[in-house]
Design a protein around this motif. Structure first.
Motif, mmCIF file in Angstrom:
data_model
loop_
_atom_site.group_PDB
_atom_site.id
_atom_site.type_symbol
_atom_site.label_atom_id
_atom_site.label_comp_id
_atom_site.label_asym_id
_atom_site.label_seq_id
_atom_site.Cartn_x
_atom_site.Cartn_y
_atom_site.Cartn_z
ATOM 1 N N GLN A 157 1.979 11.184 3.647
ATOM 2 C CA GLN A 157 0.733 11.915 3.828
ATOM 3 C C GLN A 157 -0.201 11.717 2.636
ATOM 4 O O GLN A 157 -1.402 11.754 2.777
ATOM 5 N N ASN A 158 0.362 11.469 1.454
ATOM 6 C CA ASN A 158 -0.483 11.309 0.272
ATOM 7 C C ASN A 158 -0.665 9.842 -0.090
ATOM 8 O O ASN A 158 -0.946 9.510 -1.224
ATOM 9 N N GLU A 159 -0.531 8.927 0.878
ATOM 10 C CA GLU A 159 -0.743 7.506 0.653
ATOM 11 C C GLU A 159 -1.967 7.034 1.418
ATOM 12 O O GLU A 159 -2.248 7.492 2.503
ATOM 13 N N GLY A 160 -2.697 6.093 0.847
ATOM 14 C CA GLY A 160 -3.797 5.444 1.533
ATOM 15 C C GLY A 160 -5.041 6.296 1.651
ATOM 16 O O GLY A 160 -5.204 7.307 0.977
ATOM 17 N N LEU A 161 -5.944 5.853 2.522
ATOM 18 C CA LEU A 161 -7.197 6.571 2.732
ATOM 19 C C LEU A 161 -6.925 7.913 3.391
ATOM 20 O O LEU A 161 -6.015 8.049 4.189
ATOM 21 N N GLY A 162 -7.710 8.896 3.061
ATOM 22 C CA GLY A 162 -7.556 10.208 3.655
ATOM 23 C C GLY A 162 -6.629 11.118 2.872
ATOM 24 O O GLY A 162 -6.475 12.283 3.213
ATOM 25 N N SER A 163 -6.010 10.602 1.831
ATOM 26 C CA SER A 163 -5.134 11.468 1.046
ATOM 27 C C SER A 163 -5.973 12.222 0.019
ATOM 28 O O SER A 163 -7.125 11.904 -0.220
ATOM 29 N N LYS A 164 -5.374 13.198 -0.599
ATOM 30 C CA LYS A 164 -6.080 14.010 -1.587
ATOM 31 C C LYS A 164 -5.838 13.495 -3.005
ATOM 32 O O LYS A 164 -6.239 14.121 -3.965
ATOM 33 N N ILE A 165 -5.178 12.342 -3.128
ATOM 34 C CA ILE A 165 -4.882 11.745 -4.426
ATOM 35 C C ILE A 165 -5.709 10.469 -4.566
ATOM 36 O O ILE A 165 -5.811 9.686 -3.625
ATOM 37 N N ALA A 166 -6.287 10.262 -5.733
ATOM 38 C CA ALA A 166 -7.082 9.054 -5.978
ATOM 39 C C ALA A 166 -6.224 7.822 -5.726
ATOM 40 O O ALA A 166 -5.039 7.795 -6.052
ATOM 41 N N ILE A 167 -6.826 6.794 -5.165
ATOM 42 C CA ILE A 167 -6.085 5.600 -4.764
ATOM 43 C C ILE A 167 -5.368 4.962 -5.945
ATOM 44 O O ILE A 167 -4.252 4.480 -5.826
ATOM 45 N N TRP A 168 -5.969 4.951 -7.133
ATOM 46 C CA TRP A 168 -5.358 4.310 -8.298
ATOM 47 C C TRP A 168 -4.212 5.133 -8.888
ATOM 48 O O TRP A 168 -3.502 4.654 -9.743
ATOM 49 N N GLU A 169 -4.038 6.355 -8.420
ATOM 50 C CA GLU A 169 -2.915 7.173 -8.872
ATOM 51 C C GLU A 169 -1.739 7.138 -7.885
ATOM 52 O O GLU A 169 -0.692 7.696 -8.159
ATOM 53 N N GLN A 170 -1.906 6.474 -6.772
ATOM 54 C CA GLN A 170 -0.847 6.395 -5.783
ATOM 55 C C GLN A 170 0.151 5.307 -6.172
ATOM 56 O O GLN A 170 -0.230 4.251 -6.666
ATOM 57 N N GLU A 171 1.413 5.554 -5.937
ATOM 58 C CA GLU A 171 2.464 4.628 -6.364
ATOM 59 C C GLU A 171 2.350 3.270 -5.694
ATOM 60 O O GLU A 171 2.584 2.249 -6.320
ATOM 61 N N GLY A 172 1.980 3.234 -4.430
ATOM 62 C CA GLY A 172 1.846 1.959 -3.730
ATOM 63 C C GLY A 172 0.770 1.088 -4.349
ATOM 64 O O GLY A 172 0.932 -0.121 -4.519
ATOM 65 N N TRP A 173 -0.355 1.693 -4.712
ATOM 66 C CA TRP A 173 -1.452 0.944 -5.331
ATOM 67 C C TRP A 173 -1.031 0.468 -6.706
ATOM 68 O O TRP A 173 -1.292 -0.675 -7.083
ATOM 69 N N LEU A 174 -0.363 1.328 -7.469
ATOM 70 C CA LEU A 174 0.074 0.949 -8.810
ATOM 71 C C LEU A 174 1.058 -0.209 -8.759
ATOM 72 O O LEU A 174 0.976 -1.140 -9.557
ATOM 73 N N ALA A 175 1.978 -0.167 -7.826
ATOM 74 C CA ALA A 175 2.970 -1.232 -7.716
ATOM 75 C C ALA A 175 2.304 -2.563 -7.381
ATOM 76 O O ALA A 175 2.731 -3.611 -7.852
ATOM 77 N N LYS A 176 1.244 -2.525 -6.601
ATOM 78 C CA LYS A 176 0.571 -3.752 -6.183
ATOM 79 C C LYS A 176 -0.376 -4.285 -7.250
ATOM 80 O O LYS A 176 -0.513 -5.488 -7.422
ATOM 81 N N HIS A 177 -1.044 -3.403 -7.992
ATOM 82 C CA HIS A 177 -2.105 -3.830 -8.897
ATOM 83 C C HIS A 177 -1.800 -3.693 -10.387
ATOM 84 O O HIS A 177 -2.604 -4.112 -11.209
ATOM 85 N N ALA A 178 -0.693 -3.109 -10.740
ATOM 86 C CA ALA A 178 -0.383 -2.916 -12.155
ATOM 87 C C ALA A 178 -0.095 -4.254 -12.824
ATOM 88 O O ALA A 178 0.469 -5.161 -12.222
ATOM 89 N N ILE A 179 -0.491 -4.375 -14.087
ATOM 90 C CA ILE A 179 -0.259 -5.585 -14.865
ATOM 91 C C ILE A 179 0.898 -5.305 -15.817
ATOM 92 O O ILE A 179 0.889 -4.312 -16.541
ATOM 93 N N SER A 180 1.863 -6.191 -15.821
ATOM 94 C CA SER A 180 3.015 -5.993 -16.709
ATOM 95 C C SER A 180 2.608 -6.298 -18.147
ATOM 96 O O SER A 180 1.629 -7.008 -18.405
#
Length: 153
Positions: free
Chosen positions: A94-117
């Motif tokens: 429910q808190n993933e993707g569009l429509g969630s109440k959490i900013a997209i860059w704070e979601q774990e799925g987005w971080l896993a995809k876009h984070a730089i090691s």
């Protein structure tokens, strides 16, 4: 059966008429293999009189049976309506993707995809050219471009 294996053996069936029941889906999809489970999600509103939301999920015992059902039943007719049959997608939280109440860059799925090691960050910093302690002027080499029109000969 693992969750990934269950997902591969589950198909989405959309565009269903209200007259379709779990028994109807079972009869329509049994030729393709043993069925483990059928679900027809109920409407969210308690006041709704619809028996389901117009789609359902059929889980087969084997992933090959699910593929066979998709290949043969997608675009076919059931109770006078063309149905869409496709591989089921994993349910989003429910808190993933569009429509969630959490900013997209704070979601774990987005971080896993876009984070730089850290290793990639260090490699990028080391690849930058040496500037001997001074910053490079981005306007360098643009002298004489302040005059508009053709070059005088």
């Amino acid at each position: 059966m693992s969750e990934a294996a269950r997902l591969k053996a589950t198909i989405y069936v959309g565009g269903l008429d209200n007259a379709v029941t779990a028994r109807t889906l079972a009869d329509a999809f049994i030729p393709f293999g043993e069925i483990a489970d059928i679900s027809l999600p109920k409407p969210d509103l308690p006041s709704s009189t619809d028996p389901h939301r117009g789609f359902g999920y059929v889980e087969f015992e084997l992933p090959q049976d699910a593929k066979e059902a998709i290949d043969n039943m997608d675009g076919s007719e059931l109770y006078g309506r063309v149905i869409k049959v496709a591989a089921a997608k994993p349910q989003k939280e429910q808190n993933e993707g569009l429509g969630s109440k959490i900013a997209i860059w704070e979601q774990e799925g987005w971080l896993a995809k876009h984070a730089i090691s850290d290793q990639d960050r260090m490699t990028a910093e080391n690849a930058r050219p040496e500037t001997n302690g001074r910053s490079e002027d981005p306007m360098q080499g643009l002298e004489g471009l302040d005059v508009a029109g053709p070059k005088p000969e």
